[in-house]
Design a protein around this motif. Structure first.
Motif, PDB file in Angstrom:
ATOM      1  N   GLU A  79      43.086  94.571  48.382  1.00  0.00           N
ATOM      2  CA  GLU A  79      43.352  94.177  49.772  1.00  0.00           C
ATOM      3  C   GLU A  79      42.066  93.889  50.544  1.00  0.00           C
ATOM      4  OE1 GLU A  79      45.685  97.205  51.578  1.00  0.00           O
ATOM      5  OE2 GLU A  79      47.510  96.687  50.473  1.00  0.00           O
ATOM      6  N   LEU A  80      40.932  93.998  49.896  1.00  0.00           N
ATOM      7  CA  LEU A  80      39.652  93.721  50.559  1.00  0.00           C
ATOM      8  C   LEU A  80      39.558  92.237  50.906  1.00  0.00           C
ATOM      9  CD1 LEU A  80      37.329  95.836  48.227  1.00  0.00           C
ATOM     10  CD2 LEU A  80      38.061  96.430  50.545  1.00  0.00           C
ATOM     11  N   ASN A  81      38.937  91.953  52.054  1.00  0.00           N
ATOM     12  CA  ASN A  81      38.843  90.549  52.473  1.00  0.00           C
ATOM     13  C   ASN A  81      37.513  90.198  53.150  1.00  0.00           C
ATOM     14  OD1 ASN A  81      39.110  91.789  54.989  1.00  0.00           O
ATOM     15  ND2 ASN A  81      41.268  91.221  55.218  1.00  0.00           N
ATOM     16  N   ALA A  82      36.589  91.142  53.174  1.00  0.00           N
ATOM     17  CA  ALA A  82      35.334  90.904  53.905  1.00  0.00           C
ATOM     18  C   ALA A  82      34.143  91.522  53.172  1.00  0.00           C
ATOM     19  CB  ALA A  82      35.426  91.480  55.316  1.00  0.00           C
ATOM     20  N   MET A  83      32.976  90.997  53.481  1.00  0.00           N
ATOM     21  CA  MET A  83      31.726  91.541  52.939  1.00  0.00           C
ATOM     22  C   MET A  83      30.723  91.713  54.075  1.00  0.00           C
ATOM     23  SD  MET A  83      31.021  89.449  49.401  1.00  0.00           S
ATOM     24  CE  MET A  83      32.171  89.464  48.034  1.00  0.00           C
ATOM     25  N   VAL A  84      30.142  92.902  54.165  1.00  0.00           N
ATOM     26  CA  VAL A  84      29.028  93.157  55.076  1.00  0.00           C
ATOM     27  C   VAL A  84      27.760  92.959  54.260  1.00  0.00           C
ATOM     28  CG1 VAL A  84      27.900  94.820  56.583  1.00  0.00           C
ATOM     29  CG2 VAL A  84      30.400  94.789  56.418  1.00  0.00           C
ATOM     30  N   ILE A  85      27.022  91.911  54.554  1.00  0.00           N
ATOM     31  CA  ILE A  85      25.909  91.491  53.701  1.00  0.00           C
ATOM     32  C   ILE A  85      24.576  91.674  54.424  1.00  0.00           C
ATOM     33  CG2 ILE A  85      24.960  89.608  52.324  1.00  0.00           C
ATOM     34  CD1 ILE A  85      27.752  88.333  52.360  1.00  0.00           C
ATOM     35  N   ASP A  86      23.622  92.278  53.735  1.00  0.00           N
ATOM     36  CA  ASP A  86      22.280  92.453  54.315  1.00  0.00           C
ATOM     37  C   ASP A  86      21.607  91.107  54.547  1.00  0.00           C
ATOM     38  OD1 ASP A  86      21.991  95.198  54.615  1.00  0.00           O
ATOM     39  OD2 ASP A  86      21.319  95.508  52.562  1.00  0.00           O
ATOM     40  N   VAL A  87      21.154  90.904  55.762  1.00  0.00           N
ATOM     41  CA  VAL A  87      20.253  89.799  56.070  1.00  0.00           C
ATOM     42  C   VAL A  87      18.850  90.359  56.294  1.00  0.00           C
ATOM     43  CG1 VAL A  87      19.709  87.969  57.735  1.00  0.00           C
ATOM     44  CG2 VAL A  87      22.082  88.366  57.037  1.00  0.00           C
ATOM     45  N   ARG A  88      18.820  91.568  56.856  1.00  0.00           N
ATOM     46  CA  ARG A  88      17.553  92.267  57.103  1.00  0.00           C
ATOM     47  C   ARG A  88      17.801  93.761  56.942  1.00  0.00           C
ATOM     48  NH1 ARG A  88      12.758  92.815  60.183  1.00  0.00           N
ATOM     49  NH2 ARG A  88      12.802  94.650  61.514  1.00  0.00           N
ATOM     50  N   ASP A  89      16.886  94.438  56.233  1.00  0.00           N
ATOM     51  CA  ASP A  89      17.035  95.884  56.037  1.00  0.00           C
ATOM     52  C   ASP A  89      15.662  96.520  55.879  1.00  0.00           C
ATOM     53  OD1 ASP A  89      18.595  98.307  55.582  1.00  0.00           O
ATOM     54  OD2 ASP A  89      17.939  98.159  53.493  1.00  0.00           O
ATOM     55  N   ALA A  90      15.436  97.606  56.618  1.00  0.00           N
ATOM     56  CA  ALA A  90      14.168  98.340  56.554  1.00  0.00           C
ATOM     57  C   ALA A  90      12.958  97.429  56.766  1.00  0.00           C
ATOM     58  CB  ALA A  90      14.040  99.091  55.233  1.00  0.00           C
ATOM     59  N   GLY A  91      13.149  96.407  57.563  1.00  0.00           N
ATOM     60  CA  GLY A  91      12.048  95.497  57.875  1.00  0.00           C
ATOM     61  C   GLY A  91      11.953  94.298  56.966  1.00  0.00           C
ATOM     62  N   GLU A  92      12.692  94.313  55.857  1.00  0.00           N
ATOM     63  CA  GLU A  92      12.641  93.194  54.916  1.00  0.00           C
ATOM     64  C   GLU A  92      13.654  92.121  55.314  1.00  0.00           C
ATOM     65  OE1 GLU A  92      11.155  95.477  50.857  1.00  0.00           O
ATOM     66  OE2 GLU A  92      13.283  94.992  51.069  1.00  0.00           O
ATOM     67  N   ASN A  93      13.194  90.885  55.311  1.00  0.00           N
ATOM     68  CA  ASN A  93      14.051  89.738  55.635  1.00  0.00           C
ATOM     69  C   ASN A  93      14.323  88.970  54.345  1.00  0.00           C
ATOM     70  OD1 ASN A  93      14.030  90.103  58.594  1.00  0.00           O
ATOM     71  ND2 ASN A  93      11.844  89.697  58.368  1.00  0.00           N
ATOM     72  N   TYR A  94      15.607  88.867  53.989  1.00  0.00           N
ATOM     73  CA  TYR A  94      15.976  88.490  52.625  1.00  0.00           C
ATOM     74  C   TYR A  94      16.379  87.039  52.405  1.00  0.00           C
ATOM     75  CZ  TYR A  94      16.249  93.558  51.835  1.00  0.00           C
ATOM     76  OH  TYR A  94      15.975  94.893  51.739  1.00  0.00           O
ATOM     77  N   TRP A  95      16.774  86.342  53.454  1.00  0.00           N
ATOM     78  CA  TRP A  95      17.376  85.027  53.247  1.00  0.00           C
ATOM     79  C   TRP A  95      16.354  83.906  53.445  1.00  0.00           C
ATOM     80  CZ3 TRP A  95      23.043  84.016  53.192  1.00  0.00           C
ATOM     81  CH2 TRP A  95      23.762  85.182  52.931  1.00  0.00           C
ATOM     82  N   LYS A  96      16.357  82.965  52.517  1.00  0.00           N
ATOM     83  CA  LYS A  96      15.420  81.845  52.582  1.00  0.00           C
ATOM     84  C   LYS A  96      15.739  80.964  53.786  1.00  0.00           C
ATOM     85  CE  LYS A  96      13.405  78.155  49.782  1.00  0.00           C
ATOM     86  NZ  LYS A  96      13.419  77.459  48.469  1.00  0.00           N
ATOM     87  N   GLY A  97      14.689  80.477  54.426  1.00  0.00           N
ATOM     88  CA  GLY A  97      14.871  79.577  55.562  1.00  0.00           C
ATOM     89  C   GLY A  97      14.714  80.247  56.906  1.00  0.00           C
ATOM     90  N   LEU A  98      14.508  81.568  56.910  1.00  0.00           N
ATOM     91  CA  LEU A  98      14.332  82.267  58.179  1.00  0.00           C
ATOM     92  C   LEU A  98      13.046  81.832  58.879  1.00  0.00           C
ATOM     93  CD1 LEU A  98      15.327  84.342  60.172  1.00  0.00           C
ATOM     94  CD2 LEU A  98      14.358  86.138  58.759  1.00  0.00           C
ATOM     95  N   ASN A  99      11.988  81.685  58.097  1.00  0.00           N
ATOM     96  CA  ASN A  99      10.727  81.123  58.604  1.00  0.00           C
ATOM     97  C   ASN A  99      10.186  81.847  59.835  1.00  0.00           C
ATOM     98  OD1 ASN A  99      10.871  79.124  56.569  1.00  0.00           O
ATOM     99  ND2 ASN A  99      12.066  77.776  57.888  1.00  0.00           N
ATOM    100  N   LEU A 100      10.025  83.150  59.706  1.00  0.00           N
ATOM    101  CA  LEU A 100       9.416  83.945  60.770  1.00  0.00           C
ATOM    102  C   LEU A 100       7.954  84.193  60.419  1.00  0.00           C
ATOM    103  CD1 LEU A 100      12.011  86.671  61.819  1.00  0.00           C
ATOM    104  CD2 LEU A 100      11.097  84.830  63.216  1.00  0.00           C
ATOM    105  N   LYS A 101       7.069  83.685  61.250  1.00  0.00           N
ATOM    106  CA  LYS A 101       5.634  83.800  60.970  1.00  0.00           C
ATOM    107  C   LYS A 101       5.198  85.255  60.855  1.00  0.00           C
ATOM    108  CE  LYS A 101       1.093  82.389  62.679  1.00  0.00           C
ATOM    109  NZ  LYS A 101       0.346  81.720  63.781  1.00  0.00           N
ATOM    110  N   LEU A 102       5.644  86.102  61.781  1.00  0.00           N
ATOM    111  CA  LEU A 102       5.253  87.504  61.759  1.00  0.00           C
ATOM    112  C   LEU A 102       5.759  88.201  60.501  1.00  0.00           C
ATOM    113  CD1 LEU A 102       3.944  89.945  63.089  1.00  0.00           C
ATOM    114  CD2 LEU A 102       6.052  90.295  64.403  1.00  0.00           C
ATOM    115  N   SER A 103       6.968  87.871  60.086  1.00  0.00           N
ATOM    116  CA  SER A 103       7.525  88.441  58.860  1.00  0.00           C
ATOM    117  C   SER A 103       6.685  88.046  57.650  1.00  0.00           C
ATOM    118  CB  SER A 103       8.969  87.965  58.671  1.00  0.00           C
ATOM    119  OG  SER A 103       9.508  88.430  57.453  1.00  0.00           O
TER     120      SER A 103
END
Length: 199
Positions: A79-103
């Protein structure tokens, strides 16, 4: 009568004192207030289920075709229908294309999802409702590079919690903007919902 006195009396007359008002003279209208348009977030193609039943997914699993397909299979069988997915965790930014200079400068960019568009399209096709998880202030990268953005002790030394993590100062508006950039990125990707977490 001297000129400046006559000018003063004329001024008083025009403002309703002394000689009466001049009906053909109207006070200047105040300048119009500038219209500030509020930014409109992108419209997500995902429709929220009546009851959201989700699982937590790391960015590394989301970025792996094999692991993501396994999880989608799990949703298909339950019956599951959703996913809570990490985009950022413990300071790490995981997804390509974010393009944050400070990161990038702080070494916090750790690409786990190489093709974000492909992942989002797959979730949409399979009817999976995605929720972006963005951990805000616990950060072991930016405080090391920029102590002025960190929670610090009275001595000026960067503070660490019991688990050894540093934290971004939640009262620093620059940190708000930094996190907001990640939120904007997730919305632009098509995430219909954002989960902001402290840790």
């Amino acid at each position: 009568m001297q000129l400046h006195v006559r000018l003063l009396l004329c001024g008083l007359a025009l403002t309703g004192y002394g000689c009466g008002k001049r009906p053909d003279v109207k006070p200047a209208a105040p300048p119009p207030k500038p219209v500030v348009k509020k930014p409109v977030p992108p419209v997500s193609p995902f429709k929220r289920p009546e009851k959201v039943r989700g699982i937590y997914v790391t960015a590394w699993f989301a970025g792996s075709t094999k692991q993501l397909d396994k999880l989608i299979g799990l949703l298909d069988r339950t019956e599951l229908n959703a996913m809570v997915i990490d985009v950022r965790d413990a300071g790490e930014n995981y997804w390509k294309g974010l393009n944050l200079k400070l990161s990038d400068e702080a070494g916090a960019t750790k690409i786990a999802v190489v093709n974000p568009k492909k992942v989002m399209e797959k979730l949409l096709t399979k009817g999976v409702y995605p929720i972006a998880r963005i951990a805000c202030f616990r950060d072991n990268f930016v405080p090391r590079k920029r102590p002025d953005r960190a929670v610090v002790l009275a001595s000026g030394k960067v503070w660490k919690d019991r688990a050894g993590y540093m934290w971004l100062d939640p009262y620093n508006r620059q940190n708000w903007e930094y996190i907001a950039s990640v939120v904007d990125y997730a919305l632009e990707l098509g995430f219909p919902e954002i989960q902001l977490a402290l840790t």
